[in-house]
Write an enzyme that holds these catalytic residues in place. Structure first.
Site, short mmCIF file in Angstrom:
data_model
loop_
_atom_site.label_atom_id
_atom_site.label_comp_id
_atom_site.label_asym_id
_atom_site.label_seq_id
_atom_site.Cartn_x
_atom_site.Cartn_y
_atom_site.Cartn_z
N SER A 67 0.93 -1.30 -0.02
CA SER A 67 0.12 -0.10 0.08
C SER A 67 0.90 1.35 0.04
O SER A 67 1.96 1.26 0.09
CB SER A 67 -1.07 -0.07 1.35
OG SER A 67 -0.12 0.17 2.16
N SER A 69 0.85 3.91 2.00
CA SER A 69 0.85 4.48 3.48
C SER A 69 2.09 5.01 3.92
O SER A 69 2.21 5.86 4.90
CB SER A 69 0.37 3.39 4.63
OG SER A 69 1.24 2.43 4.99
N LYS A 124 5.33 0.62 9.53
CA LYS A 124 4.90 2.16 9.65
C LYS A 124 6.42 2.60 10.41
O LYS A 124 7.26 2.06 10.79
CB LYS A 124 3.79 2.51 10.97
CG LYS A 124 2.61 1.65 10.23
CD LYS A 124 2.04 2.32 9.36
CE LYS A 124 0.61 1.64 8.66
NZ LYS A 124 -0.13 2.12 7.30
N SER A 232 -3.03 6.75 5.68
CA SER A 232 -2.44 5.83 6.61
C SER A 232 -3.28 5.39 7.42
O SER A 232 -3.85 6.10 8.43
CB SER A 232 -1.07 6.26 6.87
OG SER A 232 -0.56 5.29 7.90
#
Length: 268
Positions: A67, A69, A124, A232
């Site tokens: 993704s 994010s 993250k 995100s």
């Protein structure tokens, strides 16, 4: 798909057959005779599976970025390497820590098991460690009531799935010993979509309003956010990352089919 569990099962099966052949079956064969295929194949695969299992479990594991994010740090399609021992030696599959080495630091990019569904891996940036007070208000990140410095460095445009062009502004943040770029979408009015906030453990440590939130990170937990701040799903919405969910520290991009120039880039 729980790949580590599959590898462990294959390792146990092939290892058991190899041990059975060495201790029992070989005694009933003439010298030089090969065993049946169901013995020889597992025996030949066992050392390969053992090496791969040990490498992935204790040293380095590859992941693919699914993704956007973490744009602009990581792009969709990046294949990355994750250091499995930086944050301690952990028992494979069970993910139980056997030995402490280092703890996650602010600004590091970490892979962890998604607290809502531990069968999924998320990546993250760590912005808060145990005891920190994290505030994100009016799209400004603060740690322990000190605003994180943001230096504007121009516009950034990328294409989302469905060929949708997204216009953002790029800023360089400095957190701990790390300098990295984040994206802020000026078309997104709010710092957080309150309707997307889930109930999560230690929710009482956080306070939310239309402008943002403030959270105190509980012991044994971390606060994680994506660099693509307005695109995100992160700790703002599903809460803290427990220490037992940690997989490892992302450190390098080893492949990208769409952009070969990204091969070998370190992850800041």
């Amino acid at each position: 798909m729980n790949f580590p569990l599959i590898m462990l099962i294959l390792l146990l099966i092939t290892g058991s057959i190899a041990l059975l052949d060495r201790t029992v079956l070989q005694r009933h064969r003439a010298p030089g005779d090969q065993g049946p295929w169901w013995v020889e194949y597992p025996k030949s695969f066992f050392p390969v599976i053992l090496v791969v299992f040990c490498l992935r479990s204790f040293l380095v594991e590859p992941f693919k970025i699914p993704s956007g994010s973490m744009i602009p740090t990581l792009l969709v399609g990046d294949f990355i390497l994750v250091n499995k021992y930086t944050y301690g030696i952990r028992l494979p599959v069970a993910n139980v820590k056997l030995m402490d080495i280092n703890t996650p630091q602010r600004g590091e990019v970490m892979v962890f098991r998604y607290p809502v569904d531990p069968s999924m891996d998320y990546i993250k940036r760590i912005v808060g460690v145990p005891g920190d007070i994290i505030t994100y208000r009016d799209k400004q990140l603060s740690v322990n009531n000190v605003p994180v410095r943001m230096e504007p460095n121009g516009e950034y445009t990328y294409v989302e799935s469905g060929l949708k062009f997204v216009y953002s502004r790029s800023y360089t943040e400095s957190l701990g010993n790390h300098r990295y770029n984040v994206l802020i979408n000026p078309q997104e009015e709010h710092s957080i979509q309150l309707g997307g906030v889930l109930p999560f453990p230690h929710h009482e440590n956080c306070s939310y309003n239309d402008r943002g939130f403030t959270c105190k990170v509980p012991p044994g937990n971390y606060f994680a956010m994506g660099d693509n701040r307005d695109s995100s799903s992160d700790s703002r919405y599903w809460g803290f990352v427990p220490d037992q969910n940690i997989v490892g520290k992302a450190f390098m991009i080893w492949w990208n089919f769409s952009d070969l120039k990204r091969i070998g880039l370190s992850i800041k």
